[in-house]
Enzyme design. Structure first.
Site, PDB file in Angstrom:
ATOM      1  N   ARG A 122      17.597  10.896  35.068  1.00  0.00           N
ATOM      2  CA  ARG A 122      16.257  10.499  35.540  1.00  0.00           C
ATOM      3  C   ARG A 122      15.436  11.726  35.950  1.00  0.00           C
ATOM      4  O   ARG A 122      15.971  12.724  36.402  1.00  0.00           O
ATOM      5  CB  ARG A 122      16.389   9.478  36.676  1.00  0.00           C
ATOM      6  CG  ARG A 122      17.010   8.185  36.145  1.00  0.00           C
ATOM      7  CD  ARG A 122      17.115   7.121  37.186  1.00  0.00           C
ATOM      8  NE  ARG A 122      15.816   6.717  37.681  1.00  0.00           N
ATOM      9  CZ  ARG A 122      15.655   5.916  38.730  1.00  0.00           C
ATOM     10  NH1 ARG A 122      16.703   5.460  39.390  1.00  0.00           N
ATOM     11  NH2 ARG A 122      14.458   5.575  39.129  1.00  0.00           N
ATOM     12  N   ASP A 314       9.038  -2.829  40.567  1.00  0.00           N
ATOM     13  CA  ASP A 314      10.410  -3.360  40.562  1.00  0.00           C
ATOM     14  C   ASP A 314      10.459  -4.840  40.176  1.00  0.00           C
ATOM     15  O   ASP A 314      11.534  -5.387  39.931  1.00  0.00           O
ATOM     16  CB  ASP A 314      11.057  -3.166  41.939  1.00  0.00           C
ATOM     17  CG  ASP A 314      11.320  -1.690  42.225  1.00  0.00           C
ATOM     18  OD1 ASP A 314      11.375  -0.892  41.273  1.00  0.00           O
ATOM     19  OD2 ASP A 314      11.458  -1.336  43.410  1.00  0.00           O
ATOM     20  N   LYS A 341      13.577   4.257  34.676  1.00  0.00           N
ATOM     21  CA  LYS A 341      14.227   3.631  35.839  1.00  0.00           C
ATOM     22  C   LYS A 341      15.751   3.667  35.622  1.00  0.00           C
ATOM     23  O   LYS A 341      16.240   4.457  34.844  1.00  0.00           O
ATOM     24  CB  LYS A 341      13.691   2.207  36.023  1.00  0.00           C
ATOM     25  CG  LYS A 341      12.240   2.174  36.487  1.00  0.00           C
ATOM     26  CD  LYS A 341      12.152   2.668  37.912  1.00  0.00           C
ATOM     27  CE  LYS A 341      10.722   2.745  38.399  1.00  0.00           C
ATOM     28  NZ  LYS A 341      10.618   3.360  39.722  1.00  0.00           N
ATOM     29  N   ARG A 345      13.996   0.170  30.931  1.00  0.00           N
ATOM     30  CA  ARG A 345      13.850  -1.274  31.187  1.00  0.00           C
ATOM     31  C   ARG A 345      13.041  -1.988  30.114  1.00  0.00           C
ATOM     32  O   ARG A 345      13.219  -3.195  29.905  1.00  0.00           O
ATOM     33  CB  ARG A 345      13.229  -1.500  32.579  1.00  0.00           C
ATOM     34  CG  ARG A 345      14.226  -1.192  33.677  1.00  0.00           C
ATOM     35  CD  ARG A 345      13.720  -1.487  35.079  1.00  0.00           C
ATOM     36  NE  ARG A 345      14.857  -1.385  36.001  1.00  0.00           N
ATOM     37  CZ  ARG A 345      14.755  -1.273  37.314  1.00  0.00           C
ATOM     38  NH1 ARG A 345      13.566  -1.235  37.887  1.00  0.00           N
ATOM     39  NH2 ARG A 345      15.834  -1.203  38.063  1.00  0.00           N
TER      40      ARG A 345
HETATM   41  C1  S3P Z   1      11.161   3.079  45.674  1.00  0.00           C
HETATM   42  C2  S3P Z   1      10.065   3.419  44.920  1.00  0.00           C
HETATM   43  C3  S3P Z   1       9.885   3.019  43.519  1.00  0.00           C
HETATM   44  C4  S3P Z   1      10.813   1.864  43.165  1.00  0.00           C
HETATM   45  C5  S3P Z   1      12.216   2.075  43.643  1.00  0.00           C
HETATM   46  C6  S3P Z   1      12.238   2.231  45.153  1.00  0.00           C
HETATM   47  C7  S3P Z   1      11.255   3.582  47.059  1.00  0.00           C
HETATM   48  O1  S3P Z   1      10.205   4.106  42.673  1.00  0.00           O
HETATM   49  O2  S3P Z   1      10.806   1.648  41.771  1.00  0.00           O
HETATM   50  O3  S3P Z   1      13.044   0.988  43.286  1.00  0.00           O
HETATM   51  O4  S3P Z   1      12.066   3.068  47.845  1.00  0.00           O
HETATM   52  O5  S3P Z   1      10.502   4.502  47.383  1.00  0.00           O
HETATM   53  P1  S3P Z   1       9.166   5.292  42.345  1.00  0.00           P
HETATM   54  O6  S3P Z   1       8.936   6.054  43.588  1.00  0.00           O
HETATM   55  O7  S3P Z   1       9.864   6.115  41.309  1.00  0.00           O
HETATM   56  O8  S3P Z   1       7.929   4.648  41.840  1.00  0.00           O
END
Ligand code: S3P
Length: 430
Positions: A122, A314, A341, A345
């Protein structure tokens, strides 16, 4: 759990409790570790991801125990973390890795971070970029992936304009900002979840918010405290999905987080015809919480694009899986982030839904899932590609299909919601 058989269901009814919110649990644990004195975090998430954060904190010399769903953490203060001889393992958790990178950028010692095969692929450059500007030293595989080594020390405050909307990146910068004299400010293209900002205030830090930006003052003295984590709305959405798929359903989702930076999915479902009702809405530890009632109703469907994508990132797997049960289908665009992700996805959803007979068109930045007129879904063997949210979205879609399905590698739901299948069984009627 290797495979899970999923029989179609008639309806879903009753009351459901959810594990503590994953995003909030990570943040409370990290701030409790950096505070002085003990903290008690009730309803701490049962997600494997949130255990990864506690494990990493322990390796950094923090006493942290999890009994049932209560986490007790003895804070060591901003300057009290100790170098870990072993690599810190964030498992599958992007949030653990990115947020801890922010904290470790503030330490005068060197730390190594890694994770599972998904996390090692990632993108991490988005978090390295601002931390390098603040003065951290980072050596990463191919310059942008885990494993990486990070060392900090004398950080300087920055004003940073985020190119991608990411709460994880914003949070990493603000955590590093605790170690930089003066104000560290982050500007975001879309307002992402603000749990860290709210939690920093609860722990006693000074936060400055303006339209599109948030700042933290370095050197704050955080104080340990007692807090309770709201139920995870992003987990609850799979139950909302099941109720909207199965005619005659009626559910009460108890004590879920209703922070306005997370509820865009509820506005969208209401606009598509979902009868949702909120009750007992209240503030607790700076977060909005309440009960959410849902009844089955046919959904119109529609297009999700632009800023809405970041606000319900999400929830997009569940929304895509609702497509075949809606009038017009569901189209998701501008969602290229979904490809980086826990799995790709877009590809995983397209494959899983097609296996059940859905008509799916895949785009570089999203997908279009045809509505009811394209025919009823059929049970199939489904591969969630090790991704918890894909597993839950496909499992819910399979509840309304004709004939049984088999979900491979179903144990991956434990990454965010280990109780998902037993909780579902308790309220399903077949
Ligand atoms: C999250 C932010 C989101 C989300 C992840 C949890 C967090 O990701 O998709 O499941 O807790 O800050 P991104 O910051 O990459 O958008």
């Amino acid at each position: 759990m290797a495979k899970k058989a999923i029989a179609p269901a008639r309806t879903i009814a009753g009351t459901v409790e959810f594990p503590g919110d994953k995003s909030i649990s990570h943040r409370y644990a990290i701030l409790a570790a950096l505070a002085t004195g003990p903290s008690e975090i009730r309803n701490y998430s049962s997600a494997a991801d949130c255990r990864s954060t506690l494990d990493c904190l322990r390796r950094l010399g923090v006493e942290a125990e999890l009994r049932g769903n209560v986490a007790r953490i003895r804070g060591v203060g901003l300057a009290g973390l100790k170098a870990s001889r072993r690599t810190l393992d964030a498992g599958n958790s992007g949030t653990s890795m990115r947020l801890l990178a922010g904290v470790l950028a503030g330490q005068a010692f060197s730390s190594k971070l890694s994770g599972d095969s998904s996390l090692r692929c990632r993108p991490m450059r988005r978090v390295f970029e601002p931390l390098l500007r603040m003065g951290a030293e980072i050596h990463a595989r191919e310059g942008e992936f885990a494993p990486f080594e990070i060392r900090g020390g004398a950080l300087k405050a920055i004003e940073y304009e985020m190119p991608v909307a990411s709460a994880q990146v914003k949070s990493a910068i603000l955590l590093a900002g605790l170690y930089a004299p003066g104000w560290t400010t982050v500007r975001e293209p879309v307002r992402t979840r603000d749990h860290l900002e709210l939690a920093l205030r609860e722990f006693g830090a000074e936060i400055r918010r303006a339209e599109g930006s948030v700042g933290v003052q370095g050197g704050a003295r955080l104080e340990g405290r007692g807090l309770e984590v709201p139920g995870d709305l992003s987990a609850a959405v799979f139950f909302l999905g099941a109720a909207l798929i199965l005619p005659g359903s009626s559910l009460l989702l108890h004590d879920v987080g209703l922070n306005p930076t997370r509820t865009a999915v509820l506005d969208l479902l209401i606009s598509m015809g979902a009868p949702l009702h909120l009750a007992s809405v209240r503030m607790r530890d700076g977060e909005l919480v309440g009960d959410l009632a849902v009844r089955h109703a046919p959904l119109t469907g529609g297009v999700i694009s632009g800023e809405a994508v970041a606000l319900m990132i999400d929830e997009l797997p569940m929304l895509a899986a609702l497509g075949p049960y809606t009038e017009q289908g569901i189209e998701i665009r501008n969602a290229q982030e979904l490809r980086v992700k826990e799995s790709d996805r877009i590809a995983a959803l397209a494959e899983g839904l097609r296996r059940m007979g859905a008509q799916v068109e895949e785009f570089a930045d999203g997908l279009r899932v045809a509505g009811r007129a394209a025919g009823k879904l059929r049970g199939a063997t489904l591969d969630p590609r090790g991704d918890h949210r894909i597993a839950m979205a496909l499992a819910v879609a399979a509840l309304g299909a004709e004939g049984p399905s088999v979900l491979r590698d179903a144990g991956c739901v434990g990454v965010s919601f280990p109780e998902f299948f037993p909780a579902l069984e308790r309220v399903l009627e077949r």
